[in-house]
Design an enzyme around this catalytic site. Structure first.
Site, PDB file in Angstrom:
ATOM      1  N   TYR A 142       0.707  -1.245   0.076  1.00  0.00           N
ATOM      2  CA  TYR A 142      -0.193   0.060   0.141  1.00  0.00           C
ATOM      3  C   TYR A 142       0.976   1.208  -0.042  1.00  0.00           C
ATOM      4  CZ  TYR A 142      -4.633  -1.845   0.823  1.00  0.00           C
ATOM      5  OH  TYR A 142      -5.981  -2.455   0.679  1.00  0.00           O
ATOM      6  N   LYS A 192       2.879 -15.324   2.053  1.00  0.00           N
ATOM      7  CA  LYS A 192       3.229 -16.108   0.761  1.00  0.00           C
ATOM      8  C   LYS A 192       4.362 -16.269   0.749  1.00  0.00           C
ATOM      9  CE  LYS A 192       1.410 -17.739  -3.244  1.00  0.00           C
ATOM     10  NZ  LYS A 192       0.631 -18.783  -3.133  1.00  0.00           N
ATOM     11  N   ASP A 224      -3.209 -18.261   0.177  1.00  0.00           N
ATOM     12  CA  ASP A 224      -3.995 -18.699  -0.296  1.00  0.00           C
ATOM     13  C   ASP A 224      -4.938 -20.021   0.182  1.00  0.00           C
ATOM     14  OD1 ASP A 224      -1.636 -20.024  -0.463  1.00  0.00           O
ATOM     15  OD2 ASP A 224      -1.762 -20.812  -2.505  1.00  0.00           O
ATOM     16  N   ASP A 248      -6.576  -6.927   4.038  1.00  0.00           N
ATOM     17  CA  ASP A 248      -7.667  -6.253   3.559  1.00  0.00           C
ATOM     18  C   ASP A 248      -8.359  -7.267   2.938  1.00  0.00           C
ATOM     19  OD1 ASP A 248      -9.078  -3.986   2.360  1.00  0.00           O
ATOM     20  OD2 ASP A 248      -7.992  -4.364   0.558  1.00  0.00           O
ATOM     21  N   ASP A 252     -12.302  -8.762   4.574  1.00  0.00           N
ATOM     22  CA  ASP A 252     -13.808  -9.081   4.087  1.00  0.00           C
ATOM     23  C   ASP A 252     -14.257 -10.406   3.877  1.00  0.00           C
ATOM     24  OD1 ASP A 252     -13.365  -6.129   3.458  1.00  0.00           O
ATOM     25  OD2 ASP A 252     -14.056  -6.478   1.457  1.00  0.00           O
TER      26      ASP A 252
HETATM   27  C1  IPM Z   1     -10.368  -0.916   3.969  1.00  0.00           C
HETATM   28  C2  IPM Z   1     -10.622  -0.448   2.632  1.00  0.00           C
HETATM   29  C3  IPM Z   1      -9.549   0.400   2.294  1.00  0.00           C
HETATM   30  C4  IPM Z   1      -8.147  -0.131   2.403  1.00  0.00           C
HETATM   31  C5  IPM Z   1      -9.705   1.165   1.108  1.00  0.00           C
HETATM   32  C6  IPM Z   1     -11.036   2.078   1.059  1.00  0.00           C
HETATM   33  C7  IPM Z   1      -8.466   2.282   0.794  1.00  0.00           C
HETATM   34  O1  IPM Z   1     -10.770  -1.411   1.889  1.00  0.00           O
HETATM   35  O2  IPM Z   1     -10.377  -0.336   4.969  1.00  0.00           O
HETATM   36  O3  IPM Z   1     -10.547  -2.029   3.932  1.00  0.00           O
HETATM   37  O4  IPM Z   1      -8.152  -0.959   1.369  1.00  0.00           O
HETATM   38  O5  IPM Z   1      -7.618  -0.620   3.380  1.00  0.00           O
HETATM   39 MG    MG Z   2     -10.815  -3.219   2.610  1.00  0.00          MG
END
Ligand code: IPM
Ligand code: MG
Length: 355
Positions: A142, A192, A224, A248, A252
Site C-alpha cells: 500500500y 506467501k 491462498d 484487507d 472482508d
Molecule cells: C479497508 C478499505 C481500504 C483499504 C480502502 C478504502 C482504501 O478497503 O479499510 O479495508 O484498502 O484499506
Molecule cells: Mg478493505
C-alpha cells in the site's frame, strides 16, 4: 470528570448516517461511565474534496491529531471515482493511517447472537466462530516505493512495491501475540513465503518474536490456503496476523462469515491516537435512505472505549446491547424471517434502549 476529545469524521455516503447513530451510543455510554465528551465534526473524503479540493484537509488532520480518539464513517462514492488518484477519497484514509502512525488494524469477526442465520455458510460451520484479524496498516504494498504508472519499452507498466522492514514486521507481530494472549492463545501468521521474499522475512521475524510469547501457539499459513480454510473451517482460527494487503482481503472474507460486512467494526492503533471505523464502505447505492446498518460503527465505538480509554465493561455493554437488539430487530442486510425490519435510525435507538 475526565474529558475526552473525539474527532468525528463521518466522510461520505452512509458514513454520515452510521456515525450519527454511533455518536448517540457513545454519548450515552460516556455518560454512564462518568466520561465527559468534547465532540468535533470535520469533513473527510469526497465531502471534503467538494468543500476544499482535497480529501484530507489540514484542518481535519490537525483536529484528529489533537483529539483523544477518532471516529470515522466511510469514504468514497461513484461521484468521485474519476478523480485523479492523488485526490480520491480513499487517499484520505491512507493519509490518516500513515500520519497518525496507526500500524495495527484490529478487525474482529464474530457471530452476534442468532445472526448465524444471516451467514451464507452452514450453521455448523460458522456457529461459534470468533476471529481477530490483526492487519498491518502503514506498510507493505500500500505504501511501498517505487510506485506509479510509467512507460517501459513503448508501453505503460504499473509498478507497486511490497516492502517490509524487520522493525515493521516485529512491531505488528508483537501486537498479534499480545492480542492472542488475551484471547485463546493461538496465533496464525499469514504470508506467501513460498513465493515472495518480503514475506519470507515476515515469517522469519514472526518466528523470532514468538520466543517472547511461549504461551501462545503460533502457526504459519500461506494466504491462498488461509482463504480456503477461512471458508472451509473458520473455527480453527483465533487471531490472525498478516500484511496490509492480505489483511484487507482476508478481513472482508472473515466479515462475510458473520452474515454481513455491516457488522464488522475496526480499531486502528499503534500511534498516540486510535482511529475507529466500520470495515464496510460508503455504500452509495443505499446512502441517504435510512437503510444502512449502523451496528459496525456502534461496535467500533465499543472498540474505542476498550482500546483508547480502557473501558472494557463499556465495550462489553455495547456488545450485549447489540446482541439483545438483534434478537428482535434487523436492518435489511441481515434481515431474516420472524424479525422486524428497521432502518438505520431506529436500529440506533433500539441499541440505546438496551444500554
Ligand atoms: C479497508 C478499505 C481500504 C483499504 C480502502 C478504502 C482504501 O478497503 O479499510 O479495508 O484498502 O484499506
Ligand atoms: Mg478493505
Amino acid at each position: 470528570m475526565t474529558v475526552k476529545k473525539i474527532a468525528v469524521i463521518p466522510g461520505d455516503g452512509i458514513g454520515l448516517e452510521v456515525t450519527k447513530e454511533a455518536v448517540k451510543v457513545l454519548k450515552k455510554v460516556a455518560d454512564d461511565h462518568g466520561m465527559q465528551l468534547e465532540l468535533e465534526e470535520h469533513p473527510v473524503g469526497g465531502t471534503a474534496y467538494d468543500l476544499t479540493g482535497t480529501p484530507l484537509p489540514d484542518e481535519t488532520l490537525q483536529a484528529c491529531k489533537n483529539a483523544d480518539a477518532v471516529l470515522l464513517g466511510a469514504v468514497g462514492g461513484t461521484k468521485w471515482e474519476s478523480l485523479d488518484f492523488s485526490v480520491r477519497p480513499e487517499r484520505a484514509l491512507l493519509g490518516l493511517r500513515s500520519e497518525l502512525g496507526l500500524y495495527a488494524n484490529l478487525r474482529p469477526a464474530q457471530i452476534y447472537g442468532d445472526l448465524v442465520d444471516a451467514s451464507t455458510l452452514k450453521r455448523e460451520v460458522v456457529e461459534g466462530a470468533d476471529i481477530m484479524v490483526v492487519r498491518e496498516l502503514t506498510g507493505g504494498i500500500y505504501f511501498g516505493e517505487p510506485r506509479g504508472i510509467e512507460t517501459r519499452n513503448g508501453e505503460r507498466v504499473g509498478v507497486n512495491s511490497l516492502i517490509y522492514s524487520e522493525s515493521e514486521i516485529r512491531r505488528i507481530a508483537k501486537i498479534g501475540f499480545e492480542i492472542a494472549q488475551k484471547r485463546s492463545k493461538k496465533l496464525t501468521s499469514v504470508d506467501k513465503a513460498n513465493v515472495l521474499e518480503t514475506t519470507e522475512l515476515w515469517r522469519e521475524i514472526v518466528t523470532e518474536v514468538a520466543k517472547d510469547y511461549q504461551d501462545v501457539s503460533l502457526n504459519h499459513m500461506y494466504v491462498d490456503n488461509a482463504t480456503m480454510q477461512l471458508i472451509r473451517a473458520p473455527k480453527q482460527f483465533d487471531t490472525i496476523v498478516t500484511t496490509n494487503m492480505f489483511g484487507d482481503i482476508l478481513s472482508d472474507g472473515a466479515a462475510m462469515l458473520t452474515g454481513s460486512i455491516g457488522m464488522l467494526p475496526s480499531a486502528s492503533i499503534g500511534g498516540q491516537i486510535g482511529l475507529y471505523e466500520p470495515v464496510h464502505g460508503s455504500a452509495p447505492d443505499i446512502a441517504g435512505k435510512d437503510l444502512a446498518n449502523p451496528l459496525a460503527t456502534i461496535l467500533s465505538v465499543g472498540m474505542m472505549l476498550r482500546y483508547s480509554f480502557n473501558l472494557i465493561e463499556a465495550d462489553e455493554a455495547i456488545q450485549k446491547a447489540v446482541i439483545a437488539v438483534l434478537d428482535e430487530y434487523r436492518t435489511g442486510d441481515i434481515m431474516s424471517e420472524g424479525k422486524k425490519q428497521v432502518g438505520c435510525i431506529e436500529m440506533g435507538d433500539r441499541v440505546l434502549e438496551h444500554l
